[in-house]
Design an enzyme around this catalytic site. Structure first.
Site, short mmCIF file in Angstrom:
data_model
loop_
_atom_site.label_atom_id
_atom_site.label_comp_id
_atom_site.label_asym_id
_atom_site.label_seq_id
_atom_site.Cartn_x
_atom_site.Cartn_y
_atom_site.Cartn_z
N PHE A 97 0.74 -1.32 -0.08
CA PHE A 97 -0.07 0.12 -0.06
C PHE A 97 0.85 1.21 0.19
O PHE A 97 0.43 2.22 -0.31
CB PHE A 97 -0.84 0.01 1.22
N LYS A 98 2.18 1.22 0.57
CA LYS A 98 3.06 2.46 0.42
C LYS A 98 3.16 2.95 -0.91
O LYS A 98 3.44 3.91 -1.12
CB LYS A 98 4.39 2.07 0.94
N ASP A 99 3.17 2.16 -1.99
CA ASP A 99 3.07 2.51 -3.34
C ASP A 99 2.12 3.58 -3.67
O ASP A 99 2.41 4.56 -4.50
CB ASP A 99 2.90 1.42 -4.28
#
Length: 486
Positions: free
Chosen positions: A112-114
């Site tokens: 999810f950091k993307d």
């Protein structure tokens, strides 16, 4: 829109100033001076937007058009999401027993950091190109942040990134996603310490105001406000996907369950709630349960050591974004937050004031999950749905499975199933493909995409940081050496 420190010791900065910073010079974290409030009509209008559309609308509330014109902002967001595998960027899977899983992991690194880092990288490039400026980015990672940060800036000529990973505490895939990136502007350090220990040299360098200023240090960890800002849309998208109707008064409530490590994502949820989104928030952790203890008992104190768990990216004892949440709930009382955080920094123990603890427990629910709980949730989800959860997503699923349920007809989907009394959405921060050991531990079969399999045959590059070394001094030396090339 200006940004101030949670500790109140510095002058307000604009979005560019907050973006190009790490910790505020007084040791605090930047937050918007005011939180925008949204009315029912705005929520109804936004309910039909795509995920990128929500990101554009929400970012425009926090980034003034005189800094980034709206058409330019739209282009930056579109460019940020151009490498995502799913056409919708994020996807909601509706599973049995009312388990709604919001897949936030369709970016390059399957995490999810993307989502936030791809946008933050575009914002950063926009300002650096305008100013013809170079920055040095410091990142400490518990697993996923490092690779996402690297992918957001790799090959860029006006920034160098220095990533510290905790050797032996990441999965092999997480480590390879960092060490296989061979670019002149990417510098990876494999530190023989845990996630909290690698934060210490980074804090030390940012605290050296002269050094930080001379070498234009900044962070892409979730201490960076931009990371928090771009995570706020998760909650609006989850709400609009799971709310049965927006035609009732009051608007229906949706419960959102958030796997939590450093606390950046749950901070974004608290901001969305404060903006007027009718959500109930539950922060879920693994055996490193400081946030759970803080919510339940007001006990913000370190345990004796970090416990290695299957949900390794959440193996964190010092969730620094709790400072932002406490600041929000205190009514922006910077004096109080400064006093509390200075006390914590000295003793690593803090008992929240009674009123602040009450507000926190009214804002958040919480739950902790053992490795056995994680494995159980992974198995059950597979057996019922043939759907693989990563161990972090399984922490959220464990909470869902542990709640009382009742049979009801869902008004939006015309199907009879078991649902809780209000809709619930579990955020899924990573793909199970990155956590093969956990999948095997659950006696399940990993499903590995070819681009992840290919990592094992690629060249790797990293610099070791051994115990006993002065890690901050090693970092200083590398940053100074890189600067000489400019």
């Amino acid at each position: 829109m200006e940004y101030i420190s949670t500790r109140g010791g510095v002058r307000a900065v604009n979005f560019e100033g907050a973006l190009l910073s790490g910790y505020a010079p007084d040791g605090g974290l930047f937050m918007p001076q005011r939180i925008p409030s949204l009315d029912r009509d705005t929520l109804r209008r936004w309910s039909s937007l795509s995920y990128p559309g929500l990101v554009k609308e929400l970012c425009s509330l926090f980034i003034p058009a005189e800094l980034v014109p709206r058409n330019a902002l739209n282009e930056l967001v579109d460019r940020a999401f151009s490498r995502f595998r799913h056409r919708d960027v994020v996807h909601l899977s509706r599973l049995k027993d009312g388990l709604n899983v919001l897949e936030l992991w369709h970016g390059v690194t399957y995490a999810f950091k993307d989502l936030s880092l791809s946008c933050t990288g575009q914002f950063l490039q926009y300002f650096l190109e305008k100013k013809q400026k170079h920055v040095n980015i410091l990142v400490g990672t518990s697993g996923d942040t490092g690779s996402s940060a690297i992918e957001s800036v790799r090959g860029q000529k006006n920034m160098d990134i220095f990533v510290l990973l905790p050797k032996g505490f990441c999965t092999q895939i997480q480590e390879l996603q960092m060490t296989t990136v061979i670019e002149d502007n990417v510098h990876v350090f494999a530190a023989h310490g845990n996630s909290d220990e690698i934060d210490e040299p980074i804090k030390e360098l940012f605290a050296d105001v002269s050094f930080a200023g001379k070498y234009n240090l900044m962070s892409l960890n979730s201490i960076n406000w931009s990371r928090i800002m771009v995570q706020i849309p998760h909650y609006f998208y989850a709400y609009f996907k799971c709310a049965p109707s927006l035609d009732t008064t009051p608007l229906p409530v949706v419960e959102i369950v958030v796997p939590t490590g450093g606390g950046g994502n749950i901070t974004a949820g608290c901001i969305a709630q404060k903006m007027g989104l009718p959500i109930r928030l539950v922060t879920v952790v693994n055996s490193n349960d400081i946030i759970h203890r803080t919510v339940q008992h007001g006990d913000f104190s370190l345990a004796e050591s970090v416990k290695a768990t299957l949900a390794s990216a959440m193996d964190i004892q010092e969730p620094y974004n709790v400072e932002r949440i406490l600041w929000l709930l205190s009514g922006s009382d910077s004096h109080l937050i400064k006093m509390l955080m200075e006390q914590f920094n000295v003793s690593k123990r803090l008992k929240l004031p009674e009123d602040l603890h009450r507000k926190l427990s009214e804002t958040l629910g919480s739950c902790s999950a053992s490795d056995e709980d994680i494995v159980g949730a992974m198995r059950r989800c597979w057996e019922e749905n043939q759907y693989l959860l990563c161990p972090h997503s399984a922490v959220a699923a464990h909470y869902h499975y542990s709640q009382p349920q009742r049979a009801c007809l869902h008004p939006k989907f015309s199907c009879f199933s078991f649902l809780s009394s209000i809709p619930r959405c579990c955020l899924a921060p990573a793909s199970a493909a990155k956590f093969q050991d956990a999948v095997l531990r659950a006696n399940l079969v990993p499903q590995i995409p070819p681009e992840i399999t290919a990592l094992t045959a690629m060249e790797t590059r990293s610099t070791p940081l051994e115990r006993g070394w002065d890690w901050a001094q090693v970092l200083r030396g590398r940053i100074e050496a890189v600067a000489q090339q400019w």
